[in-house]
Design a protein around this motif. Structure first.
Motif, PDB file in Angstrom:
ATOM      1  N   UNK A   2      52.845  50.331  33.364  1.00  0.00           N
ATOM      2  CA  UNK A   2      53.015  51.758  33.602  1.00  0.00           C
ATOM      3  C   UNK A   2      52.174  52.593  32.657  1.00  0.00           C
ATOM      4  N   UNK A   3      51.741  52.006  31.546  1.00  0.00           N
ATOM      5  CA  UNK A   3      50.951  52.760  30.581  1.00  0.00           C
ATOM      6  C   UNK A   3      49.467  52.783  30.933  1.00  0.00           C
ATOM      7  N   UNK A   4      49.067  52.161  32.019  1.00  0.00           N
ATOM      8  CA  UNK A   4      47.682  52.197  32.464  1.00  0.00           C
ATOM      9  C   UNK A   4      46.796  51.113  31.889  1.00  0.00           C
ATOM     10  N   UNK A   5      47.344  50.204  31.088  1.00  0.00           N
ATOM     11  CA  UNK A   5      46.518  49.123  30.548  1.00  0.00           C
ATOM     12  C   UNK A   5      46.273  48.068  31.629  1.00  0.00           C
ATOM     13  N   UNK A   6      45.141  47.408  31.513  1.00  0.00           N
ATOM     14  CA  UNK A   6      44.802  46.368  32.478  1.00  0.00           C
ATOM     15  C   UNK A   6      45.658  45.137  32.190  1.00  0.00           C
ATOM     16  N   UNK A   7      46.382  44.647  33.193  1.00  0.00           N
ATOM     17  CA  UNK A   7      47.232  43.473  32.994  1.00  0.00           C
ATOM     18  C   UNK A   7      46.408  42.212  32.733  1.00  0.00           C
ATOM     19  N   UNK A  37      48.825  40.520  42.632  1.00  0.00           N
ATOM     20  CA  UNK A  37      49.084  41.593  43.607  1.00  0.00           C
ATOM     21  C   UNK A  37      49.593  42.845  42.908  1.00  0.00           C
ATOM     22  N   UNK A  38      50.527  42.669  42.002  1.00  0.00           N
ATOM     23  CA  UNK A  38      51.068  43.815  41.263  1.00  0.00           C
ATOM     24  C   UNK A  38      49.974  44.510  40.461  1.00  0.00           C
ATOM     25  N   UNK A  39      49.132  43.729  39.802  1.00  0.00           N
ATOM     26  CA  UNK A  39      48.047  44.314  39.006  1.00  0.00           C
ATOM     27  C   UNK A  39      47.111  45.140  39.874  1.00  0.00           C
ATOM     28  N   UNK A  40      46.678  44.586  40.989  1.00  0.00           N
ATOM     29  CA  UNK A  40      45.744  45.307  41.846  1.00  0.00           C
ATOM     30  C   UNK A  40      46.390  46.488  42.551  1.00  0.00           C
ATOM     31  N   UNK A  41      47.654  46.380  42.900  1.00  0.00           N
ATOM     32  CA  UNK A  41      48.286  47.477  43.641  1.00  0.00           C
ATOM     33  C   UNK A  41      48.808  48.590  42.734  1.00  0.00           C
ATOM     34  N   UNK A  42      48.900  48.345  41.436  1.00  0.00           N
ATOM     35  CA  UNK A  42      49.376  49.406  40.540  1.00  0.00           C
ATOM     36  C   UNK A  42      48.281  49.958  39.645  1.00  0.00           C
ATOM     37  N   UNK A  43      47.448  49.092  39.074  1.00  0.00           N
ATOM     38  CA  UNK A  43      46.390  49.509  38.156  1.00  0.00           C
ATOM     39  C   UNK A  43      45.028  49.466  38.842  1.00  0.00           C
ATOM     40  N   UNK A  44      44.825  48.467  39.682  1.00  0.00           N
ATOM     41  CA  UNK A  44      43.562  48.323  40.384  1.00  0.00           C
ATOM     42  C   UNK A  44      42.635  47.301  39.751  1.00  0.00           C
ATOM     43  N   UNK A  45      43.029  46.740  38.635  1.00  0.00           N
ATOM     44  CA  UNK A  45      42.227  45.742  37.927  1.00  0.00           C
ATOM     45  C   UNK A  45      43.164  44.680  37.362  1.00  0.00           C
ATOM     46  N   UNK A  47      42.787  41.240  34.373  1.00  0.00           N
ATOM     47  CA  UNK A  47      41.984  40.412  33.473  1.00  0.00           C
ATOM     48  C   UNK A  47      42.555  39.012  33.546  1.00  0.00           C
ATOM     49  N   UNK A  48      41.772  38.081  34.121  1.00  0.00           N
ATOM     50  CA  UNK A  48      42.231  36.704  34.256  1.00  0.00           C
ATOM     51  C   UNK A  48      41.801  35.887  33.041  1.00  0.00           C
ATOM     52  N   UNK A  49      42.739  35.123  32.501  1.00  0.00           N
ATOM     53  CA  UNK A  49      42.440  34.188  31.422  1.00  0.00           C
ATOM     54  C   UNK A  49      42.618  32.776  31.958  1.00  0.00           C
ATOM     55  N   UNK A  50      42.005  31.824  31.267  1.00  0.00           N
ATOM     56  CA  UNK A  50      42.156  30.398  31.612  1.00  0.00           C
ATOM     57  C   UNK A  50      41.750  30.090  33.056  1.00  0.00           C
ATOM     58  N   UNK A  51      40.687  30.732  33.516  1.00  0.00           N
ATOM     59  CA  UNK A  51      40.190  30.542  34.876  1.00  0.00           C
ATOM     60  C   UNK A  51      39.225  29.368  34.971  1.00  0.00           C
ATOM     61  N   UNK A  52      38.662  28.942  33.836  1.00  0.00           N
ATOM     62  CA  UNK A  52      37.776  27.785  33.816  1.00  0.00           C
ATOM     63  C   UNK A  52      36.298  28.106  34.001  1.00  0.00           C
ATOM     64  N   UNK A  53      35.935  29.370  34.105  1.00  0.00           N
ATOM     65  CA  UNK A  53      34.527  29.754  34.215  1.00  0.00           C
ATOM     66  C   UNK A  53      34.011  29.978  32.794  1.00  0.00           C
ATOM     67  N   UNK A  54      32.949  29.294  32.452  1.00  0.00           N
ATOM     68  CA  UNK A  54      32.444  29.372  31.083  1.00  0.00           C
ATOM     69  C   UNK A  54      31.807  30.729  30.802  1.00  0.00           C
TER      70      UNK A  54
END
Length: 113
Positions: A2-7, A37-45, A47-54
């Motif tokens: 709710x504070x506008x930070x990127x999840x 879904x919640x991140x994109x529908x509330x903030x719009x962005x 930040x994914x961690x541990x995705x495996x892309x170097x």
């Protein structure tokens, strides 16, 4: 959120380094999908961690993007996304508008499949 930070969402359950990915209907996948879904529908962005892309791969893609977007417009125009419903190619400044009652968006994009 709710504070506008990127999840920040841990993607390890489906990341490239996951040795035994769960099936699409397992609880862990549903929880991950709900967070994204919640991140994109509330903030719009998100930040994914541990995705495996170097970091090297990410940097390579950023450099390629910078190289393309720094080209002259007449060169980029050769790669324009078609208007026939296809979604691959370059999108020029102000071509799209997320809010139809406002002027076109001040962004360029290159959509890939």
């Amino acid at each position: 959120m709710a504070d506008g930070t990127i999840p920040v969402v841990d993607f390890s359950v489906m990341g490239l380094n996951c040795q035994n990915p769960p099936s699409h209907d397992e609880e862990s996948v549903r929880n991950l999908a709900d967070k994204i879904h919640t991140a994109f529908s509330t903030i719009g962005f998100v930040y994914l961690t541990n995705h495996g892309i170097s970091e090297a791969e990410i940097e390579e893609v950023r450099k390629a993007g910078d190289g393309f977007f720094n080209l002259p417009t007449d060169v980029k125009t050769q790669f324009t996304r078609p208007t026939d419903g296809g979604n691959f190619g370059w999108v020029s400044l102000e071509r799209e508008s997320l809010n139809p009652s406002r002027p076109g968006d001040l962004k360029e994009a290159f959509n890939v499949l």
